[in-house]
Design a protein around this motif. Structure first.
Motif, PDB file in Angstrom:
ATOM      1  N   MET A   1      28.353   1.272  10.386  1.00  0.00           N
ATOM      2  CA  MET A   1      27.482   0.229   9.843  1.00  0.00           C
ATOM      3  C   MET A   1      28.308  -0.722   8.989  1.00  0.00           C
ATOM      4  N   SER A   2      28.280  -1.970   9.316  1.00  0.00           N
ATOM      5  CA  SER A   2      29.022  -2.903   8.485  1.00  0.00           C
ATOM      6  C   SER A   2      28.170  -3.241   7.272  1.00  0.00           C
ATOM      7  N   LYS A   5      29.010  -8.174   4.437  1.00  0.00           N
ATOM      8  CA  LYS A   5      29.880  -8.953   5.305  1.00  0.00           C
ATOM      9  C   LYS A   5      31.244  -8.305   5.509  1.00  0.00           C
ATOM     10  N   GLY A   6      31.603  -7.378   4.613  1.00  0.00           N
ATOM     11  CA  GLY A   6      32.891  -6.708   4.768  1.00  0.00           C
ATOM     12  C   GLY A   6      32.832  -5.667   5.880  1.00  0.00           C
ATOM     13  N   TRP A   7      34.016  -5.219   6.292  1.00  0.00           N
ATOM     14  CA  TRP A   7      34.076  -4.155   7.303  1.00  0.00           C
ATOM     15  C   TRP A   7      34.026  -2.800   6.631  1.00  0.00           C
ATOM     16  N   LEU A   9      34.777   1.077   5.518  1.00  0.00           N
ATOM     17  CA  LEU A   9      36.015   1.741   5.117  1.00  0.00           C
ATOM     18  C   LEU A   9      36.219   3.005   5.960  1.00  0.00           C
ATOM     19  N   SER A  27      43.546   4.749   3.443  1.00  0.00           N
ATOM     20  CA  SER A  27      42.318   4.248   4.037  1.00  0.00           C
ATOM     21  C   SER A  27      42.490   2.797   4.438  1.00  0.00           C
ATOM     22  N   LEU A  28      41.538   2.287   5.183  1.00  0.00           N
ATOM     23  CA  LEU A  28      41.585   0.884   5.592  1.00  0.00           C
ATOM     24  C   LEU A  28      40.201   0.435   6.049  1.00  0.00           C
ATOM     25  N   HIS A  29      40.040  -0.877   6.172  1.00  0.00           N
ATOM     26  CA  HIS A  29      38.792  -1.432   6.671  1.00  0.00           C
ATOM     27  C   HIS A  29      38.951  -1.813   8.131  1.00  0.00           C
ATOM     28  N   ALA A  31      36.314  -3.156  11.750  1.00  0.00           N
ATOM     29  CA  ALA A  31      34.973  -3.471  12.217  1.00  0.00           C
ATOM     30  C   ALA A  31      34.378  -2.308  13.014  1.00  0.00           C
ATOM     31  N   ASP A  32      35.226  -1.573  13.725  1.00  0.00           N
ATOM     32  CA  ASP A  32      34.724  -0.424  14.491  1.00  0.00           C
ATOM     33  C   ASP A  32      35.818   0.640  14.631  1.00  0.00           C
ATOM     34  N   MET A  35      39.146  -0.388  16.371  1.00  0.00           N
ATOM     35  CA  MET A  35      39.992  -1.233  15.527  1.00  0.00           C
ATOM     36  C   MET A  35      40.595  -0.415  14.384  1.00  0.00           C
ATOM     37  N   VAL A  43      49.287  -0.029  10.008  1.00  0.00           N
ATOM     38  CA  VAL A  43      49.434   0.075   8.560  1.00  0.00           C
ATOM     39  C   VAL A  43      50.186   1.345   8.149  1.00  0.00           C
ATOM     40  N   TYR A  44      49.923   2.457   8.845  1.00  0.00           N
ATOM     41  CA  TYR A  44      50.472   3.726   8.362  1.00  0.00           C
ATOM     42  C   TYR A  44      51.578   4.341   9.219  1.00  0.00           C
TER      43      TYR A  44
ATOM     44  N   ASP B  99      36.103  -7.346  -0.866  1.00  0.00           N
ATOM     45  CA  ASP B  99      35.541  -8.697  -0.961  1.00  0.00           C
ATOM     46  C   ASP B  99      35.683  -9.250  -2.373  1.00  0.00           C
ATOM     47  N   ARG B 158      55.188   5.504  -1.102  1.00  0.00           N
ATOM     48  CA  ARG B 158      55.354   4.923   0.231  1.00  0.00           C
ATOM     49  C   ARG B 158      56.068   3.578   0.154  1.00  0.00           C
ATOM     50  N   ARG B 312      27.649  -0.988  19.664  1.00  0.00           N
ATOM     51  CA  ARG B 312      26.797   0.071  19.116  1.00  0.00           C
ATOM     52  C   ARG B 312      25.410   0.009  19.748  1.00  0.00           C
TER      53      ARG B 312
END
Lengths: 96, 320
Positions: A1-2, A5-7, A9, A27-29, A31-32, A35, A43-44, B99, B158, B312
């Motif tokens: 669930m977004s 407006k942010g993606w 976590l 961790s990271l953000h 959209a699905d 991704m 990133v990691y 944000d 890191r 979804r």
């Protein structure tokens, strides 16, 4: 669930080597889920740190509360008999 | 969650004791609000620095003189993006949102390291940034690997591992220029002349004038004072400049036999504060560029959300 407006976590877990368990890397953000996997790679694992990645939506994790720590882990505190050192080994007995 | 005054006093005492014993504080642990606020400020500022820091170097990716230099620089700038992301994640564990941090950067409310408000007019600047700016950053960051806040400390470990390549590639570039033609050597000296003092200022105001130092030391967020770290950087860098055959642009610089350190001349703190307050050579350009990148990317972020919503919905339909 977004969220608004942010993606959402995601938590990222990485297996660095066959034979080792996945370990939390950060961790990271995203959209699905797809991704999240792709971003986790970029990133990691920029220097070959991983052979396998798990991504888990952070809100799917149920965590114990640090404030309940004492209560939660108290039952194990007085059970020394769960450790081998609790038991006597007579002199002269080997490989026990 | 609200606590009575007694409970707060108890929690505070337990927190102080844990920190004093070098125990780490983790995200869901109780912590004083001021500790949380300081960390959000410091970690997000650090993240913003990584993100804005991509600009002065990104400026040269397409004009790197060889493929070897280009892949190195590209990898370095990608690392800066990654470091920004590790740090944003660490800050988010304290309850702020991405944000919010983005908004604070773009509105100018949040700061980033002033060093990135200086321009990179020549290729030698890229060498000087790797050598000096990453050198200074590493000096600053190594003690943060032992910071009392777990997620920040882990991110720093890191980052420090990855950044040692940044400094080396910068030094290699400077060394190549210094062993090249007279003009190349002049470029290297010119870059050092422009970056030396800003790099010395990166450690922040002198100990007497540093706002947050004492509390941050007590909280084990900071381990060494600004002046101690600055001295460490100066001692290390002066010797490296000697090796390169470059002159540090400071006529007062001299070895102090008694202290076992190099003494330097007066730092121009007026310039430092001017740049911090927004009047450096590139402050407006850096923020304008970041704002444009953020705005230009809006449709991508929206499209990604629309796509995931659609996928979804499809899955739900399938399941029904």
């Amino acid at each position: 669930m977004s969220d608004d407006k942010g993606w959402p976590l995601y938590e990222v877990f990485i297996r660095s080597k066959q034979g080792l368990a996945h370990q939390h890397a950060g961790s990271l953000h995203a959209a699905d889920d797809k991704m999240a996997l792709e971003n986790a790679r970029d990133v990691y694992t920029r220097r070959g740190e991983g052979l396998s990645i798990w991504v888990v939506p952070s809100n799917a994790i149920t965590a114990s509360s640090p404030l309940d720590k004492d209560m939660l882990f108290d039952p194990a505190d007085d059970k020394v008999y769960r450790h081998p050192t609790f038991y006597d080994v007579p002199d002269g007995v080997e490989t026990l | 969650m609200s606590h009575s005054e007694n409970e707060l006093a108890e929690l505070g005492a337990a927190f102080d004791a844990n920190v004093a014993q070098e125990k780490k504080i983790e995200p869901k642990d109780w912590m004083p609000e001021a500790y949380r606020k300081t960390l959000v400020r410091q970690i997000s500022q650090h993240a913003h620095s990584e993100i804005i820091g991509m600009q002065p170097e990104g400026n040269w990716i397409s004009r790197a003189p060889t493929l070897r230099r280009k892949v190195g620089l590209l990898a370095k700038v990608q690392d800066e993006a990654g470091h920004g992301l590790y740090l944003y994640s660490a800050a988010e564990t304290l309850g702020t949102s991405r944000d919010q941090m983005d908004a604070d950067l773009l509105s100018g409310k949040a700061k980033y390291s002033s060093i990135f408000n200086y321009p990179t007019p020549t290729w030698a600047d890229i060498g000087a940034i790797g050598w000096l700016i990453d050198g200074a950053a590493i000096t600053n960051q190594i003690p943060i690997c032992r910071c009392s806040y777990g997620p920040y400390a882990r991110a720093m470990i890191r980052i420090c591992k990855e950044e040692s390549f940044h400094q080396r590639q910068g030094f290699e570039m400077m060394n190549t220029l210094c062993r090249g033609t007279a003009e190349q050597k002049r470029m290297a000296q010119d870059a050092l002349n422009r970056w030396w003092w800003p790099s010395v200022m990166m450690f922040g105001p002198p100990d007497g004038a540093s706002q947050h130092s004492d509390q941050n030391m007590a909280w084990r967020i900071k381990r060494f004072s600004n002046d101690e770290l600055r001295q460490r950087y100066i001692d290390m860098t002066v010797r490296q400049a000697d090796f390169l055959g470059l002159d540090i642009p400071d006529t007062d610089l001299k070895w102090n036999e008694e202290s076992g350190h190099y003494d330097i001349g007066e730092i121009d703190w007026d310039e430092f504060w001017k740049v911090v307050k927004g009047d450096g050579p590139c402050n407006r350009q850096r923020l304008a560029h970041r704002t444009k990148a953020h705005d230009d990317g809006a449709w991508v972020r929206e499209a990604a959300v629309a796509y995931s919503d659609k996928q979804r919905a499809k899955q739900r339909q399938h399941a029904a």
